[in-house]
Design a protein around this motif. Structure first.
Motif, PDB file in Angstrom:
ATOM      1  N   LYS A  53       0.823  -1.215   0.000  1.00 47.92           N
ATOM      2  CA  LYS A  53       0.000   0.000   0.000  1.00 47.92           C
ATOM      3  C   LYS A  53       0.855   1.263   0.000  1.00 47.92           C
ATOM      4  N   THR A  54       2.113   1.111  -0.447  1.00 46.87           N
ATOM      5  CA  THR A  54       3.044   2.234  -0.486  1.00 46.87           C
ATOM      6  C   THR A  54       3.403   2.572  -1.918  1.00 46.87           C
ATOM      7  N   LEU A  55       3.302   3.846  -2.249  1.00 47.60           N
ATOM      8  CA  LEU A  55       3.700   4.356  -3.558  1.00 47.60           C
ATOM      9  C   LEU A  55       5.079   4.981  -3.405  1.00 47.60           C
ATOM     10  N   ASN A  56       6.055   4.479  -4.157  1.00 44.15           N
ATOM     11  CA  ASN A  56       7.422   4.999  -4.125  1.00 44.15           C
ATOM     12  C   ASN A  56       7.658   5.825  -5.373  1.00 44.15           C
ATOM     13  N   VAL A  57       8.068   7.079  -5.163  1.00 39.50           N
ATOM     14  CA  VAL A  57       8.228   8.025  -6.259  1.00 39.50           C
ATOM     15  C   VAL A  57       9.647   8.578  -6.251  1.00 39.50           C
ATOM     16  N   LYS A  58      10.382   8.343  -7.330  1.00 37.11           N
ATOM     17  CA  LYS A  58      11.718   8.916  -7.471  1.00 37.11           C
ATOM     18  C   LYS A  58      11.598  10.151  -8.343  1.00 37.11           C
ATOM     19  N   LEU A  59      12.042  11.284  -7.802  1.00 39.65           N
ATOM     20  CA  LEU A  59      11.906  12.568  -8.482  1.00 39.65           C
ATOM     21  C   LEU A  59      13.274  13.114  -8.901  1.00 39.65           C
ATOM     22  N   ALA A  60      13.284  13.904  -9.968  1.00 42.04           N
ATOM     23  CA  ALA A  60      14.515  14.487 -10.495  1.00 42.04           C
ATOM     24  C   ALA A  60      14.950  15.729  -9.723  1.00 42.04           C
ATOM     25  N   SER A  61      14.064  16.315  -8.947  1.00 40.64           N
ATOM     26  CA  SER A  61      14.349  17.579  -8.280  1.00 40.64           C
ATOM     27  C   SER A  61      14.213  17.464  -6.765  1.00 40.64           C
ATOM     28  N   PRO A  62      15.281  17.762  -6.013  1.00 36.37           N
ATOM     29  CA  PRO A  62      15.182  17.770  -4.551  1.00 36.37           C
ATOM     30  C   PRO A  62      14.157  18.791  -4.031  1.00 36.37           C
ATOM     31  N   ALA A  63      14.050  19.933  -4.703  1.00 36.01           N
ATOM     32  CA  ALA A  63      13.073  20.948  -4.279  1.00 36.01           C
ATOM     33  C   ALA A  63      11.648  20.424  -4.442  1.00 36.01           C
ATOM     34  N   LEU A  75      -2.045  14.552  -0.880  1.00 38.27           N
ATOM     35  CA  LEU A  75      -1.841  13.791  -2.119  1.00 38.27           C
ATOM     36  C   LEU A  75      -2.367  12.366  -1.992  1.00 38.27           C
ATOM     37  N   ILE A  76      -2.144  11.739  -0.845  1.00 36.76           N
ATOM     38  CA  ILE A  76      -2.668  10.390  -0.614  1.00 36.76           C
ATOM     39  C   ILE A  76      -4.194  10.405  -0.728  1.00 36.76           C
ATOM     40  N   ALA A  77      -4.828  11.387  -0.114  1.00 32.96           N
ATOM     41  CA  ALA A  77      -6.291  11.503  -0.164  1.00 32.96           C
ATOM     42  C   ALA A  77      -6.776  11.698  -1.601  1.00 32.96           C
ATOM     43  N   GLN A  78      -6.095  12.551  -2.364  1.00 35.67           N
ATOM     44  CA  GLN A  78      -6.498  12.795  -3.754  1.00 35.67           C
ATOM     45  C   GLN A  78      -6.341  11.547  -4.619  1.00 35.67           C
ATOM     46  N   ILE A  79      -5.240  10.840  -4.449  1.00 42.63           N
ATOM     47  CA  ILE A  79      -5.024   9.607  -5.230  1.00 42.63           C
ATOM     48  C   ILE A  79      -6.067   8.571  -4.869  1.00 42.63           C
ATOM     49  N   ASN A  80      -6.315   8.373  -3.582  1.00 42.42           N
ATOM     50  CA  ASN A  80      -7.334   7.395  -3.165  1.00 42.42           C
ATOM     51  C   ASN A  80      -8.721   7.782  -3.653  1.00 42.42           C
ATOM     52  N   ASN A  81      -9.008   9.072  -3.712  1.00 39.22           N
ATOM     53  CA  ASN A  81     -10.290   9.538  -4.228  1.00 39.22           C
ATOM     54  C   ASN A  81     -10.455   9.141  -5.699  1.00 39.22           C
ATOM     55  N   LYS A  82      -9.385   9.246  -6.470  1.00 38.14           N
ATOM     56  CA  LYS A  82      -9.423   8.842  -7.883  1.00 38.14           C
ATOM     57  C   LYS A  82      -9.628   7.343  -8.033  1.00 38.14           C
ATOM     58  N   LEU A  83      -9.150   6.566  -7.075  1.00 38.46           N
ATOM     59  CA  LEU A  83      -9.218   5.112  -7.161  1.00 38.46           C
ATOM     60  C   LEU A  83     -10.585   4.559  -6.793  1.00 38.46           C
ATOM     61  N   VAL A  88      -6.005   1.086  -2.350  1.00 43.50           N
ATOM     62  CA  VAL A  88      -5.814   2.200  -1.425  1.00 43.50           C
ATOM     63  C   VAL A  88      -4.336   2.366  -1.101  1.00 43.50           C
ATOM     64  N   ILE A  89      -3.858   3.600  -1.238  1.00 42.57           N
ATOM     65  CA  ILE A  89      -2.494   3.958  -0.883  1.00 42.57           C
ATOM     66  C   ILE A  89      -2.504   4.515   0.537  1.00 42.57           C
ATOM     67  N   GLU A  90      -1.643   3.992   1.381  1.00 47.78           N
ATOM     68  CA  GLU A  90      -1.535   4.484   2.757  1.00 47.78           C
ATOM     69  C   GLU A  90      -0.303   5.349   2.967  1.00 47.78           C
ATOM     70  N   GLU A  91       0.696   5.227   2.081  1.00 55.45           N
ATOM     71  CA  GLU A  91       1.950   5.949   2.252  1.00 55.45           C
ATOM     72  C   GLU A  91       2.541   6.280   0.897  1.00 55.45           C
ATOM     73  N   ILE A  92       3.201   7.431   0.828  1.00 52.85           N
ATOM     74  CA  ILE A  92       3.965   7.804  -0.355  1.00 52.85           C
ATOM     75  C   ILE A  92       5.385   8.132   0.108  1.00 52.85           C
ATOM     76  N   ASN A  93       6.355   7.510  -0.520  1.00 57.71           N
ATOM     77  CA  ASN A  93       7.762   7.818  -0.240  1.00 57.71           C
ATOM     78  C   ASN A  93       8.335   8.543  -1.440  1.00 57.71           C
ATOM     79  N   PHE A  94       8.817   9.761  -1.210  1.00 52.84           N
ATOM     80  CA  PHE A  94       9.480  10.529  -2.255  1.00 52.84           C
ATOM     81  C   PHE A  94      10.986  10.432  -2.044  1.00 52.84           C
ATOM     82  N   PHE A  95      11.698  10.084  -3.097  1.00 48.11           N
ATOM     83  CA  PHE A  95      13.148  10.029  -3.002  1.00 48.11           C
ATOM     84  C   PHE A  95      13.777  10.411  -4.309  1.00 48.11           C
TER      85      PHE A  95
END
Length: 95
Positions: A53-63, A75-83, A88-95
């Protein structure tokens, strides 16, 4: 009398029989992410994976990573609303 089934019922049964439910769920999560984030953030996204239930997102920009980390709960609420409660996503990890 004929048995009537909705298209959703038929597709759900096909997914179950072909073991595609998890793959379809992952696809739907990724599509919801793209819709919620918009084209600019999607262009800055290097990879997108789902583990449980974790979405892992690797981004190009630290900012951008910092900005999105501060908005994680929303963001979790918006994504789950679309689904619509399909996956159901419970966590998002940005790295």
């Amino acid at each position: 009398m004929k048995n009537l089934y909705t298209l959703q019922d038929v597709l759900s049964e096909v997914y179950r029989n072909l073991d595609l439910e998890e793959k379809v769920g992952i696809y739907e999560i990724k599509q919801a992410y793209r819709e919620v984030m918009g084209s600019l953030v999607v262009k800055m996204t290097l990879s997108l994976t789902v583990e449980g239930k974790t979405l892992n997102v690797k981004l190009a920009s630290p900012a951008l990573r910092q900005e999105l980390s501060m908005r994680k709960t929303n963001l979790i609420a918006q994504i789950n609303n679309k689904l619509a409660s399909k996956a159901v996503i419970e966590e998002i990890n940005f790295f």
